[in-house]
Design a protein around this motif. Sequence first.
Motif, mmCIF file in Angstrom:
data_model
loop_
_atom_site.group_PDB
_atom_site.id
_atom_site.type_symbol
_atom_site.label_atom_id
_atom_site.label_comp_id
_atom_site.label_asym_id
_atom_site.label_seq_id
_atom_site.Cartn_x
_atom_site.Cartn_y
_atom_site.Cartn_z
ATOM 1 N N GLN A 161 39.133 12.258 50.945
ATOM 2 C CA GLN A 161 39.408 13.398 49.987
ATOM 3 C C GLN A 161 38.906 14.843 50.496
ATOM 4 N N LEU A 162 39.958 15.570 50.207
ATOM 5 C CA LEU A 162 40.053 17.181 50.802
ATOM 6 C C LEU A 162 38.763 17.632 49.867
ATOM 7 N N LYS A 163 37.878 18.352 50.594
ATOM 8 C CA LYS A 163 36.578 18.736 49.852
ATOM 9 C C LYS A 163 36.783 20.183 49.444
ATOM 10 N N TYR A 164 37.278 21.100 50.378
ATOM 11 C CA TYR A 164 37.588 22.684 50.308
ATOM 12 C C TYR A 164 38.919 22.834 50.166
ATOM 13 N N ASP A 165 39.317 23.951 49.440
ATOM 14 C CA ASP A 165 40.709 24.464 49.484
ATOM 15 C C ASP A 165 40.940 25.380 50.592
ATOM 16 N N ASP A 166 42.109 25.838 50.189
ATOM 17 C CA ASP A 166 42.453 26.856 51.393
ATOM 18 C C ASP A 166 41.618 28.326 51.244
ATOM 19 N N ASP A 167 40.991 28.423 50.458
ATOM 20 C CA ASP A 167 40.223 29.736 50.254
ATOM 21 C C ASP A 167 38.692 29.403 50.298
ATOM 22 N N GLY A 168 38.462 27.928 50.992
ATOM 23 C CA GLY A 168 37.037 27.559 51.237
ATOM 24 C C GLY A 168 36.326 27.225 49.837
ATOM 25 N N ARG A 169 36.935 27.167 48.742
ATOM 26 C CA ARG A 169 36.410 26.778 47.631
ATOM 27 C C ARG A 169 36.259 25.291 47.322
ATOM 28 N N ARG A 170 35.198 24.782 46.507
ATOM 29 C CA ARG A 170 35.076 23.518 46.425
ATOM 30 C C ARG A 170 35.940 22.891 45.402
ATOM 31 N N ILE A 171 36.236 21.901 45.711
ATOM 32 C CA ILE A 171 37.394 21.321 44.931
ATOM 33 C C ILE A 171 36.965 20.339 43.881
ATOM 34 N N VAL A 172 37.284 20.293 42.663
ATOM 35 C CA VAL A 172 37.069 19.323 41.738
ATOM 36 C C VAL A 172 38.141 18.473 41.641
ATOM 37 N N ILE A 173 37.518 17.033 41.515
ATOM 38 C CA ILE A 173 38.441 15.840 41.642
ATOM 39 C C ILE A 173 38.203 15.298 40.284
ATOM 40 N N THR A 174 39.501 14.944 39.578
ATOM 41 C CA THR A 174 39.440 14.447 38.332
ATOM 42 C C THR A 174 40.021 13.021 38.519
ATOM 43 N N SER A 175 39.038 11.992 37.911
ATOM 44 C CA SER A 175 39.806 10.557 38.273
ATOM 45 C C SER A 175 39.919 10.158 36.787
ATOM 46 N N TYR A 176 41.318 10.185 36.366
ATOM 47 C CA TYR A 176 41.643 10.059 34.744
ATOM 48 C C TYR A 176 42.244 8.419 34.720
ATOM 49 N N PHE A 177 41.609 7.845 33.537
ATOM 50 C CA PHE A 177 42.276 6.573 33.350
ATOM 51 C C PHE A 177 42.658 6.339 31.898
ATOM 52 N N CYS A 178 43.701 5.795 31.823
ATOM 53 C CA CYS A 178 44.195 5.566 30.341
ATOM 54 C C CYS A 178 44.063 4.055 30.002
ATOM 55 N N LEU A 179 43.441 3.775 28.939
ATOM 56 C CA LEU A 179 43.310 2.324 28.627
ATOM 57 C C LEU A 179 43.870 2.085 27.281
ATOM 58 N N PRO A 180 44.965 1.093 27.204
ATOM 59 C CA PRO A 180 45.594 0.707 25.896
ATOM 60 C C PRO A 180 44.771 0.685 24.800
ATOM 61 N N PHE A 181 44.566 1.353 23.856
ATOM 62 C CA PHE A 181 43.664 1.206 22.731
ATOM 63 C C PHE A 181 43.585 -0.121 22.005
ATOM 64 N N PRO A 182 44.656 -0.884 21.913
ATOM 65 C CA PRO A 182 44.732 -1.925 21.096
ATOM 66 C C PRO A 182 43.892 -3.030 21.921
ATOM 67 N N SER A 183 43.946 -2.933 23.293
ATOM 68 C CA SER A 183 43.213 -4.067 24.255
ATOM 69 C C SER A 183 41.832 -3.960 23.973
ATOM 70 N N LEU A 184 41.507 -2.674 23.645
ATOM 71 C CA LEU A 184 40.036 -2.434 23.679
ATOM 72 C C LEU A 184 39.241 -3.082 22.258
ATOM 73 N N GLU A 185 40.386 -3.492 21.380
ATOM 74 C CA GLU A 185 39.849 -4.058 20.297
ATOM 75 C C GLU A 185 39.868 -5.699 20.351
ATOM 76 N N GLY A 186 40.129 -6.211 21.602
ATOM 77 C CA GLY A 186 40.304 -7.571 21.909
ATOM 78 C C GLY A 186 39.067 -8.553 21.553
ATOM 79 N N GLN A 187 39.257 -9.385 21.911
ATOM 80 C CA GLN A 187 38.424 -10.734 21.741
ATOM 81 C C GLN A 187 37.099 -10.252 22.223
ATOM 82 N N ALA A 188 36.844 -9.694 23.345
ATOM 83 C CA ALA A 188 35.509 -9.390 23.820
ATOM 84 C C ALA A 188 34.886 -8.194 23.043
ATOM 85 N N PHE A 189 35.559 -7.765 22.115
ATOM 86 C CA PHE A 189 35.027 -6.307 21.289
ATOM 87 C C PHE A 189 35.098 -6.523 20.041
ATOM 88 N N THR A 190 35.375 -7.901 19.728
ATOM 89 C CA THR A 190 35.129 -8.080 18.278
ATOM 90 C C THR A 190 34.094 -7.684 17.689
#
Lengths: 639, 313
Positions: free
Chosen positions: A90-119
């Motif tokens: 992962q690149l740490k600093y951009d062209d101007d030497g600024r710290r880079i913020v990394i966003t790890s983004y996850f999308c979980l299908p909502f209906p699955s979250l109501e599944g058996q394990a979460f009753t």
Amino acid sequence: VTNPTTISAQWALHGKRLDRTGYRILACSDGELGQRNFEDAISRFSPGTPGELPQVSVSYMQSATVAGVSYLAMAVHKFADEIADDDGQQLKYDDDGRRIVITSYFCLPFPSLEGQAFTHRAVAYQALYKKLDSIRLPQEDGPPLTLTLATDAIPTPVIDDLAMQAAALLLTFRPVCVLGAHDTTAAERLAFLDAVMSLLPYGLRAATTAATWTRATHRDHRFRLFFSDVARAADPPDRILYWGQPEETGITAADDWAYEYLTWLRDKAGQPVAKLAGLIDPMRFKREEILPFLDEIGIVASDPGLNYSATGHDYLHEPHVPRPTPGQGQGYGEQILLTCARHLREDDQGKIKSDISRLKNMADSTVDDDKRIRYRRILKETGLLKQAETLGGDAGKLYEPLLRLAFTVPVSYKGYCQLEDCLENPAPPRPLLRAIDSAGLSDQVVTAIIYWRLQALDGRTTLDKWYASGQVSASQLIQLLAASGLRPHHARVICDVTLDYLDKMGAHTKPTEIRAALQRQSFLGHALQANKVGPEKYQIDALSQFLRSAYPNRLDRSAILQILTSTRHPPTPPLVAAVLLRASGQPGTRLAGTPADLVAEAYAYGSLTLADFDPDTHRRLEPLLPLLPLLPAENLDWS
Amino acid sequence: VPDIAMWGAPGSGKTTFLYALDIALNRKQFGFTMTADDDPSEMLLINSGGMLAGGREFPTATLGIEHFQWSLYGRRRQTVSTGGIAQVVDQQQKIILKLADPSGELALRANLGDANRKKLITTLADADGIIFMFDPIREAEKGDAFETTSGLLHQLTRQVAQADPDNFDGKLPHHVAICVTKFDEPKVLETAESLRLLRYERDDLYQFPRVDDSDARRLLTSLCSVSSSGNSDLMLNSLDQHFYADRVKFFVTSAVGFYVNPSTNKFDRDDPQNLVKDTAGFTRSTNSRIRGPIHPINIVEPVLWLGGQKSRR
């Protein structure tokens, strides 16, 4: 108990590369959601320029291709140079030497979250974070991830008053900002978000946006529940909570159902969590979806049959506040009143008690004039004040908050007239009279009316105490009776009270005082006529009694002249009649000679000289007037 | 109250410019003090000064759009006419700066559909003044000044025209301070030197070089000629076309200024750089850092110039 469930998570990695093209999606999954979806979502739900990281934000996304499918999204924001185990990819600093913020983004299908394990168990953001934070997303596009989530990873939310307040305030539909939590970690804040969400229907997570931190100058962010260093300059302002200081939260009955929801949460003391976790159907923070939920748990039940948009009733004559337009619906207070009326009709005692409790809470907060007018409309349209009488001994418990909500207390004469209008009956029931008395009486007109009506129902005790209290005098009552703007039936009551007072308290009042008070009010002839007090016979009898109190002996020439010619208003026929009767000495005794002539001449003189003629007419009449004996100077000195 | 919005490509120095404003006001006697008008703005004001001057750290890239409001209080000499007689008077003045600092990414064509870009267009359209940041280093490396300017100008023009079609004459009504940033970068300094545009003020303790505002456009034109894409002259033409010439002013600026040689306490032509830039990339232990005290150049001036213009509202 471990009961794992497997779900597919779509993902995106957001950061920078060394090409001066700025932040963008570096890589993403090749599932239903595409790069453009991720770019849009990450930009839309950005917490702003970061301060301290890591931070976590949760949001949602709707499926573009499958109707009704939604995703719960979690974004983990970190500085790239603080990601330790990325194998230097992962690149740490951009062209101007600024710290880079990394966003790890996850999308979980909502209906699955109501599944058996979460009753019956809500998915905890903490558990998701723990799972997702350990994932290092690849730098190249790839398939969605398969995640295994287990219920034993779900910590029990810690419910405290601040969490309950936050949950309740979210129902105001305004963003809720938590300040002062700078000493806490993102995980601790996430635990708070979990606690708050556990106090709301699980389905609301499908539309919840929350962040463990937002930048206050990023004022247009879209989070509903978030932490920040200071309150942003939002219009309308966000609802503010102070970390560890629930007593600082400004939530009152004016917050309508949010306040009621907080009361409900506090009453249930943690019990709601299981029940709310079971409400898994996706919901949005929209009035039309929240109100049925509140109704379901017994907080608000709208009454479609009494809906303003459906009834078509006329307005009260209080034109300044527009009726809610169709679709706009009623406020919480109006809903409660309508619900209470329905419960009264259904004689549902249990729910009425609950309604009374809510009305009391509402009445404890500030109620503005517009709301009072709306509440009075409902009281009139539902007949609630009349219906409440059916509660018997408990009626007063309902009247008390109703008076405070729909009228100003202590009750003024104006308020009493409004109350009569709502009641559509000039004779309020006894419990209502008692409630008005308990609420306080702000002027002597309404005091006289209430006590007079109560003596007819309860006996004289209250009235006599009032007389004896020194708070009222004959002069004051005479002055009240002459006041303009009284409704005729109220003027009649005041007249009755005055006569009663003179009868009971006459021995304690000097005739000269009564005489002076009557003289100031033209011996009440004009007042009784103007206020349309009873038929003429009543006026004659009343005026006779007033004259007897003022002139215990038979009226002499001086008194006749004083009454008929030396006041502000011309004598009325009932007053002349009373004078004649009082001048005769004994009822039925015909006057003959001088006294009768004097009364006639004085009547003519007073009628002509005190009439509101123009000056020229007065000048023309003056030489034609009968010659009357001059009054002693002291008799003229009353003004 | 003139609203001022920032406009510039990623990394052009918009945020650093604003962060340096309070320091600049304290470096030189402009006769103004600055204060924040609300809590978020105050927190930013406090943190920004601390970050640049104290921590000698550069701000991270802006995400989204930052809104804040600072006010400048001071006295200015103004010419007033009394009974037809012009008089110079010392008047109390308050300049409210309603500032919008957007992410530079929003100017990129790739983000045409970004919801925040639409907000940026609206912010610019509603503003009275624009601080336009031209980054000569980016232009030399990337050469996208025209690209980042042209698209936004078209969108901005359309929005302004549609808002008041009866009175729109083809020119945008804004006052624009075009700032040629990063004057402290050796390439920019050398270009100005080669054009003989450097000036030194006698009363400047540190003897920092400056480029007079009247020469700023010339420097910009010269810097455009070394654009990697060869298109930056189009950017200048585009700005000329869209704004009234008498409402545009050029400034050559540096937020961090030049390094002061501690032994002489003066600017050192052989060691001018105050910003240490290691090679960007994967493994550095520290990011760009500022070597010495900050001496902002031409940071207050564009703001005062824009703040002194009348609001369109």
